[in-house]
Scaffold this motif. Structure first.
Motif, PDB file in Angstrom:
ATOM      1  N   ASN A  69       0.808  -1.226   0.000  1.00 30.93           N
ATOM      2  CA  ASN A  69       0.000   0.000   0.000  1.00 30.93           C
ATOM      3  C   ASN A  69       0.834   1.265   0.000  1.00 30.93           C
ATOM      4  OD1 ASN A  69      -1.993  -1.843   0.262  1.00 30.93           O
ATOM      5  ND2 ASN A  69      -2.882  -0.988   2.095  1.00 30.93           N
ATOM      6  N   CYS A  70       1.802   1.312   0.877  1.00 38.23           N
ATOM      7  CA  CYS A  70       2.568   2.553   1.036  1.00 38.23           C
ATOM      8  C   CYS A  70       3.280   2.914  -0.268  1.00 38.23           C
ATOM      9  CB  CYS A  70       3.562   2.422   2.173  1.00 38.23           C
ATOM     10  SG  CYS A  70       4.223   4.004   2.711  1.00 38.23           S
ATOM     11  N   SER A  71       3.957   1.965  -0.873  1.00 41.86           N
ATOM     12  CA  SER A  71       4.660   2.260  -2.124  1.00 41.86           C
ATOM     13  C   SER A  71       3.664   2.553  -3.245  1.00 41.86           C
ATOM     14  CB  SER A  71       5.603   1.122  -2.507  1.00 41.86           C
ATOM     15  OG  SER A  71       4.898  -0.081  -2.688  1.00 41.86           O
ATOM     16  N   PHE A  72       2.513   1.871  -3.257  1.00 41.72           N
ATOM     17  CA  PHE A  72       1.483   2.155  -4.264  1.00 41.72           C
ATOM     18  C   PHE A  72       1.009   3.597  -4.132  1.00 41.72           C
ATOM     19  CE2 PHE A  72      -3.039   2.557  -5.283  1.00 41.72           C
ATOM     20  CZ  PHE A  72      -3.040   2.213  -6.619  1.00 41.72           C
ATOM     21  N   CYS A  73       0.703   4.016  -2.908  1.00 39.44           N
ATOM     22  CA  CYS A  73       0.216   5.379  -2.686  1.00 39.44           C
ATOM     23  C   CYS A  73       1.269   6.409  -3.069  1.00 39.44           C
ATOM     24  CB  CYS A  73      -0.210   5.558  -1.231  1.00 39.44           C
ATOM     25  SG  CYS A  73      -1.663   4.583  -0.802  1.00 39.44           S
ATOM     26  N   GLU A  77       0.806   9.082  -6.087  1.00 41.40           N
ATOM     27  CA  GLU A  77       0.990  10.517  -5.845  1.00 41.40           C
ATOM     28  C   GLU A  77       2.000  11.090  -6.846  1.00 41.40           C
ATOM     29  OE1 GLU A  77       1.820  13.602  -2.209  1.00 41.40           O
ATOM     30  OE2 GLU A  77       2.679  11.609  -2.059  1.00 41.40           O
ATOM     31  N   TYR A  78       3.088  10.358  -7.065  1.00 41.40           N
ATOM     32  CA  TYR A  78       4.089  10.793  -8.040  1.00 41.40           C
ATOM     33  C   TYR A  78       3.470  10.892  -9.439  1.00 41.40           C
ATOM     34  CZ  TYR A  78       7.935  10.560 -11.324  1.00 41.40           C
ATOM     35  OH  TYR A  78       8.772  10.802 -12.387  1.00 41.40           O
ATOM     36  N   CYS A  79       2.727   9.859  -9.836  1.00 40.12           N
ATOM     37  CA  CYS A  79       2.097   9.866 -11.162  1.00 40.12           C
ATOM     38  C   CYS A  79       1.123  11.033 -11.301  1.00 40.12           C
ATOM     39  CB  CYS A  79       1.366   8.547 -11.415  1.00 40.12           C
ATOM     40  SG  CYS A  79       2.468   7.172 -11.760  1.00 40.12           S
ATOM     41  N   ALA A  80       0.317  11.271 -10.266  1.00 42.06           N
ATOM     42  CA  ALA A  80      -0.659  12.363 -10.323  1.00 42.06           C
ATOM     43  C   ALA A  80       0.040  13.719 -10.427  1.00 42.06           C
ATOM     44  CB  ALA A  80      -1.579  12.323  -9.109  1.00 42.06           C
ATOM     45  N   SER A  81       1.086  13.913  -9.634  1.00 42.19           N
ATOM     46  CA  SER A  81       1.758  15.220  -9.661  1.00 42.19           C
ATOM     47  C   SER A  81       2.505  15.434 -10.974  1.00 42.19           C
ATOM     48  CB  SER A  81       2.688  15.394  -8.462  1.00 42.19           C
ATOM     49  OG  SER A  81       3.748  14.462  -8.510  1.00 42.19           O
ATOM     50  N   THR A  82       3.158  14.405 -11.497  1.00 41.77           N
ATOM     51  CA  THR A  82       3.860  14.576 -12.768  1.00 41.77           C
ATOM     52  C   THR A  82       2.873  14.698 -13.918  1.00 41.77           C
ATOM     53  OG1 THR A  82       4.171  12.176 -12.985  1.00 41.77           O
ATOM     54  CG2 THR A  82       5.986  13.452 -12.019  1.00 41.77           C
ATOM     55  N   PHE A  83       1.751  13.996 -13.851  1.00 39.83           N
ATOM     56  CA  PHE A  83       0.711  14.109 -14.884  1.00 39.83           C
ATOM     57  C   PHE A  83       0.157  15.525 -14.901  1.00 39.83           C
ATOM     58  CE2 PHE A  83      -3.789  13.874 -16.145  1.00 39.83           C
ATOM     59  CZ  PHE A  83      -3.649  13.349 -17.421  1.00 39.83           C
TER      60      PHE A  83
END
Length: 90
Positions: A69-73, A77-83
Motif C-alpha cells: 500500500n505505502c509504495s502504491f500510494c 501521488e508521483y504519477c498524479a503530480s507529474t501528470f
C-alpha cells in the motif's frame, strides 16, 4: 486528478500487517481519466492493476501486489503530480 473513492489506510510508519491488504483509487471514466491511466501504466508497469467498470463508467486503479500500500500510494501521488505538471506545460 479527482477520485470518487479511495482506500489504503497507510502511513509511512505503518507496519505492513497493520493496514488493509491493498490500496485502490476509483475515478469516473472520461477522457482525462483515460489519459491519466495511460500515464500511470507507463510509470508503474506491473505494479498497477486497472479495471474498467462499464456499467458504472468508472476505473478502479489498485495495487497489484498485496501488502504494498505505502509504495502504491507514493507512486500514485508521483504519477498524479507529474501528470498534472506535464499536462499543464504542454
Amino acid at each position: 486528478m479527482v477520485a470518487e473513492f479511495s482506500c489504503a489506510g497507510v502511513s509511512i510508519r505503518d507496519e505492513p500487517e497493520d493496514h488493509s491488504r491493498y490500496a485502490y483509487i476509483t475515478m469516473k471514466a472520461d477522457e482525462r481519466c483515460g489519459a491519466f491511466v495511460q500515464w500511470a501504466m507507463r510509470n508503474m508497469w506491473h505494479r498497477l492493476l486497472v479495471v474498467y467498470e462499464p456499467e458504472r463508467n468508472r476505473c478502479d486503479l489498485s495495487s497489484f501486489f498485496l501488502g504494498n500500500n505505502c509504495s502504491f500510494c507514493q507512486l500514485m501521488e508521483y504519477c498524479a503530480s507529474t501528470f498534472e505538471f506535464e499536462t499543464k506545460t504542454t
